[in-house]
Design a protein around this motif. Sequence first.
Motif, mmCIF file in Angstrom:
data_model
loop_
_atom_site.group_PDB
_atom_site.id
_atom_site.type_symbol
_atom_site.label_atom_id
_atom_site.label_comp_id
_atom_site.label_asym_id
_atom_site.label_seq_id
_atom_site.Cartn_x
_atom_site.Cartn_y
_atom_site.Cartn_z
ATOM 1 N N THR A 48 8.416 -56.234 -90.215
ATOM 2 C CA THR A 48 8.667 -55.230 -91.242
ATOM 3 C C THR A 48 9.730 -55.758 -92.185
ATOM 4 N N THR A 49 9.453 -55.724 -93.479
ATOM 5 C CA THR A 49 10.434 -56.141 -94.470
ATOM 6 C C THR A 49 11.555 -55.117 -94.514
ATOM 7 N N GLY A 89 10.069 -67.299 -101.134
ATOM 8 C CA GLY A 89 8.877 -67.422 -101.965
ATOM 9 C C GLY A 89 8.788 -66.311 -102.986
ATOM 10 N N THR A 90 8.244 -66.647 -104.150
ATOM 11 C CA THR A 90 8.022 -65.668 -105.209
ATOM 12 C C THR A 90 6.582 -65.786 -105.646
ATOM 13 N N PRO A 91 5.775 -64.745 -105.456
ATOM 14 C CA PRO A 91 6.107 -63.473 -104.818
ATOM 15 C C PRO A 91 6.338 -63.677 -103.324
ATOM 16 N N PRO A 92 6.963 -62.682 -102.667
ATOM 17 C CA PRO A 92 7.239 -62.828 -101.230
ATOM 18 C C PRO A 92 5.957 -63.081 -100.437
ATOM 19 N N VAL A 93 6.023 -64.074 -99.587
ATOM 20 C CA VAL A 93 4.892 -64.437 -98.734
ATOM 21 C C VAL A 93 5.390 -64.435 -97.296
ATOM 22 N N ILE A 94 4.802 -63.565 -96.472
ATOM 23 C CA ILE A 94 5.224 -63.421 -95.078
ATOM 24 C C ILE A 94 4.183 -64.105 -94.194
ATOM 25 N N ILE A 100 12.357 -69.728 -93.176
ATOM 26 C CA ILE A 100 13.439 -70.707 -93.309
ATOM 27 C C ILE A 100 14.590 -70.385 -92.357
ATOM 28 N N TYR A 101 14.493 -69.236 -91.693
ATOM 29 C CA TYR A 101 15.540 -68.797 -90.760
ATOM 30 C C TYR A 101 14.874 -67.924 -89.705
ATOM 31 N N LEU A 102 15.261 -68.119 -88.450
ATOM 32 C CA LEU A 102 14.745 -67.298 -87.352
ATOM 33 C C LEU A 102 15.870 -67.083 -86.351
ATOM 34 N N VAL A 137 13.866 -60.616 -95.830
ATOM 35 C CA VAL A 137 14.241 -60.523 -94.421
ATOM 36 C C VAL A 137 13.281 -59.561 -93.732
ATOM 37 N N THR A 138 12.740 -60.000 -92.605
ATOM 38 C CA THR A 138 11.884 -59.146 -91.788
ATOM 39 C C THR A 138 12.475 -59.049 -90.386
#
Length: 161
Positions: A48-49, A89-94, A100-102, A137-138
């Motif tokens: 979830t964003t 990413g633009t547009p946001p890509v999930i 890039i971070y977990l 961030v999700t």
Amino acid sequence: MGNNYCHKHHKDKEDHKRRASFADFEFYTLTPNVSVDNRFELPVNTETTVASVTVEQVKAGDLVWLNGVFGLDNDDNDPREIEMRVYKGTPPVIIPGQEIYLARIDIDGENDGDQIVAPLAHVDEIAENDRNVTYTVTVRPDGDEVYLNGPVTLTAALIKR
């Protein structure tokens, strides 16, 4: 030899200080940014964003310094694990695996350290010129009764080098 290394390290550090400058600052916060009764239940095993910011006019070699805090609450008796990811990413890509971070965050069960404020800190080095870069961030809990419950803040500082 040790003294020369320390002197060189200090000189390199001083050179970086002179060359770097803040060029942009973006942020996202909840309104109001407090723990409240109308919290948001996070769907089980679903990303979830929870926050997103866009930094403009980035160039290769720039740095984007991301910081954030995310209030989470576990109302189940069992501990939960939450995965927090940052996507670029633009547009946001999930796309899981392209983050890039977990971070994996453990939350204890109800009435046992079940309310936490999870921190986020990351520096992204820009590899190529881009007009805008969005950071998203999700969070994904591994069980039910996990809530996003403030505070929620995400900041992005663009550092030109």
